[in-house]
Design a protein around this motif. Sequence first.
Motif, PDB file in Angstrom:
ATOM      1  N   GLY A 117       0.814  -1.015  -0.103  1.00  0.00           N
ATOM      2  CA  GLY A 117       0.204   0.036  -0.263  1.00  0.00           C
ATOM      3  C   GLY A 117       0.988   1.165  -0.030  1.00  0.00           C
TER       4      GLY A 117
ATOM      5  N   GLY B 278       0.285   4.530  -1.149  1.00  0.00           N
ATOM      6  CA  GLY B 278      -0.423   5.689  -1.593  1.00  0.00           C
ATOM      7  C   GLY B 278      -0.030   7.057  -0.869  1.00  0.00           C
TER       8      GLY B 278
ATOM      9  N   GLY C 291       1.613   5.683   2.566  1.00  0.00           N
ATOM     10  CA  GLY C 291       2.353   4.554   2.542  1.00  0.00           C
ATOM     11  C   GLY C 291       3.561   4.984   1.606  1.00  0.00           C
TER      12      GLY C 291
ATOM     13  N   ASP D 184       1.836  -2.883  -4.499  1.00  0.00           N
ATOM     14  CA  ASP D 184       0.701  -1.681  -4.649  1.00  0.00           C
ATOM     15  C   ASP D 184      -0.155  -2.249  -6.066  1.00  0.00           C
ATOM     16  OD1 ASP D 184      -0.202   1.353  -3.418  1.00  0.00           O
ATOM     17  OD2 ASP D 184      -1.189   0.463  -5.195  1.00  0.00           O
TER      18      ASP D 184
ATOM     19  N   SER E 230      -1.340  -0.348  -7.727  1.00  0.00           N
ATOM     20  CA  SER E 230      -0.869   0.922  -8.738  1.00  0.00           C
ATOM     21  C   SER E 230       0.275   0.770  -9.208  1.00  0.00           C
ATOM     22  CB  SER E 230      -1.313   2.294  -8.002  1.00  0.00           C
ATOM     23  OG  SER E 230      -0.297   3.063  -8.516  1.00  0.00           O
TER      24      SER E 230
ATOM     25  N   MET F 280      -0.614  -0.570   4.626  1.00  0.00           N
ATOM     26  CA  MET F 280      -1.033   0.891   4.621  1.00  0.00           C
ATOM     27  C   MET F 280      -2.015   1.015   3.701  1.00  0.00           C
ATOM     28  SD  MET F 280      -0.765   3.202   6.744  1.00  0.00           S
ATOM     29  CE  MET F 280      -1.200   4.901   7.047  1.00  0.00           C
TER      30      MET F 280
ATOM     31  N   VAL G 254     -10.187  -4.392   2.345  1.00  0.00           N
ATOM     32  CA  VAL G 254      -8.806  -4.436   1.508  1.00  0.00           C
ATOM     33  C   VAL G 254      -7.685  -5.120   2.303  1.00  0.00           C
ATOM     34  CG1 VAL G 254      -6.887  -3.129   0.260  1.00  0.00           C
ATOM     35  CG2 VAL G 254      -9.529  -2.405   0.047  1.00  0.00           C
TER      36      VAL G 254
ATOM     37  N   SER H  99      -6.184  -8.835   1.739  1.00  0.00           N
ATOM     38  CA  SER H  99      -4.622  -8.880   1.777  1.00  0.00           C
ATOM     39  C   SER H  99      -4.023  -9.817   2.522  1.00  0.00           C
ATOM     40  CB  SER H  99      -4.006  -7.536   1.727  1.00  0.00           C
ATOM     41  OG  SER H  99      -4.295  -6.587   0.845  1.00  0.00           O
TER      42      SER H  99
ATOM     43  N   SER I  22      -0.646  -0.476   9.725  1.00  0.00           N
ATOM     44  CA  SER I  22      -0.803   1.070   9.850  1.00  0.00           C
ATOM     45  C   SER I  22      -2.218   1.580   9.400  1.00  0.00           C
ATOM     46  CB  SER I  22       0.553   1.679   9.406  1.00  0.00           C
ATOM     47  OG  SER I  22       1.423   1.297  10.344  1.00  0.00           O
ATOM     48  N   SER I  23      -2.943   1.121   8.671  1.00  0.00           N
ATOM     49  CA  SER I  23      -4.156   1.400   7.993  1.00  0.00           C
ATOM     50  C   SER I  23      -5.081   1.588   9.140  1.00  0.00           C
ATOM     51  CB  SER I  23      -4.752   0.293   7.231  1.00  0.00           C
ATOM     52  OG  SER I  23      -3.943  -0.556   6.514  1.00  0.00           O
ATOM     53  N   THR I  24      -6.026   2.234   8.956  1.00  0.00           N
ATOM     54  CA  THR I  24      -7.352   2.599  10.023  1.00  0.00           C
ATOM     55  C   THR I  24      -8.227   1.671   9.727  1.00  0.00           C
ATOM     56  OG1 THR I  24      -6.662   5.224   9.950  1.00  0.00           O
ATOM     57  CG2 THR I  24      -8.883   4.304  10.991  1.00  0.00           C
TER      58      THR I  24
ATOM     59  N   GLY J 100      -1.265  12.965   9.249  1.00  0.00           N
ATOM     60  CA  GLY J 100      -1.648  13.096   7.844  1.00  0.00           C
ATOM     61  C   GLY J 100      -0.499  13.094   6.759  1.00  0.00           C
ATOM     62  N   VAL J 101      -0.705  13.239   5.795  1.00  0.00           N
ATOM     63  CA  VAL J 101       0.421  13.225   4.867  1.00  0.00           C
ATOM     64  C   VAL J 101       1.754  13.820   4.971  1.00  0.00           C
ATOM     65  CG1 VAL J 101       0.763  13.498   2.168  1.00  0.00           C
ATOM     66  CG2 VAL J 101      -1.420  12.716   2.704  1.00  0.00           C
TER      67      VAL J 101
ATOM     68  N   LEU K  45     -12.987  10.150   3.662  1.00  0.00           N
ATOM     69  CA  LEU K  45     -11.934   9.336   4.344  1.00  0.00           C
ATOM     70  C   LEU K  45     -12.202   9.570   6.047  1.00  0.00           C
ATOM     71  CD1 LEU K  45      -9.204   8.063   4.229  1.00  0.00           C
ATOM     72  CD2 LEU K  45      -8.037  10.129   4.694  1.00  0.00           C
TER      73      LEU K  45
ATOM     74  N   ASP L 271     -13.779   6.865   8.695  1.00  0.00           N
ATOM     75  CA  ASP L 271     -13.482   6.594  10.339  1.00  0.00           C
ATOM     76  C   ASP L 271     -14.694   6.621  11.287  1.00  0.00           C
ATOM     77  OD1 ASP L 271     -10.982   6.364   9.086  1.00  0.00           O
ATOM     78  OD2 ASP L 271     -10.216   8.149  10.125  1.00  0.00           O
TER      79      ASP L 271
END
Length: 297
Positions: A13, A15, A18, A36, A38, A69, A75, A79, A97-99, A127-128, A241, A245
């Motif tokens: 992941g 994105g 990640g 990924d 992608s 992530m 998903v 995985s 580490s995904s939510t 965040g990013v 997003l 949550d």
Amino acid sequence: MLQRNASQIGFIGLGNMGGHMASNLIKFGHKLHVYDISNKACKDLETKGAVVYSKTSDLAKNSEFVFSMLPNNSVVDASYDEIISYGFNKPTIFIDSSTISPKLAKSLQKRISSKGGRFLDAPVSGGVPGAEQATLTFMVGGFENDFKTVERILQCMGKRIIYCGSHGMGQAAKLCNNMMLAISMLGVSETMNLAVRQGLSPKVFAEILNSSTGRCWTSEFYNPVPGISPLTQTNKVPISLINKDLELVANVARSVNSPIPMGLLTHKIYSSLISQGLGGRDFSDVYDLMEKENFSY
Ligand code: NAD
């Protein structure tokens, strides 16, 4: 600073979050094995020195630690199903580490440990920008000795690494924080709007708010009124997003019978914005919409 013990690390992941997190691990000298769906995301990491895989099962077999992530519960679940059914090196530690829901985190731990592996839930906040600058906060649930083993690796991606307790407790902490974040965004938006409607300058009122008892992270660093907080202009937290949550929060609150009237109202408001086709807008844009509304009770 390069880590003395470089590790073989898998990362699934790549994105918005990640991609930066995996890049930071490379900067610290770790060997990255990535996947990924992608191709572009994989190519970006390949140019930085990562080995790209076409199957997560092969990636897991070559890694001492595997991070994921990924976007959401389904998903992540699928995985891990693939990895678990193909097998991995027995002592591998998986770190998600995904939510996701605490319930899924607990189930992943059981499924992985039944095959001899270890698991930690380690969701993040920041965040990013936090992912890019390696200043994330990690909230970690699982066995404490596994936490101690991965702490040095988490430090390559984050500034605050906090052990929260048993499996699922990292996700429990993350969801509570994000509920508060979403509620405070609505609170700050309606407060700023009320101040402006009465004729106050938003800049003057924001200064008062941020040195008074109503101050919070949202009012100070992510103020929804354009031009007040620099972060609001550069960062993006899509409504879809934050609402994902809030959906997880609602399920958790139901399962432990905890009243969350403000959380549910916030979820309802963001859900209605999604049904109007606004899910891709930043969650602070709720202010723009309030600006056009009238009082109703
Ligand atoms: P993103 O959509 O940018 O990235 C997700 C990545 O997963 C994408 O590159 C996508 O191609 C990949 N992917 C999807 N399905 C896949 C599969 N089956 N196998 C492998 N890769 C797959 O999302 P993001 O913003 O990086 O968020 C990732 C997670 O982190 C989410 O759970 C999110 O809730 C959480 N999170 C996000 C933020 C944020 O500000 N963006 C902050 C904290 C936590």
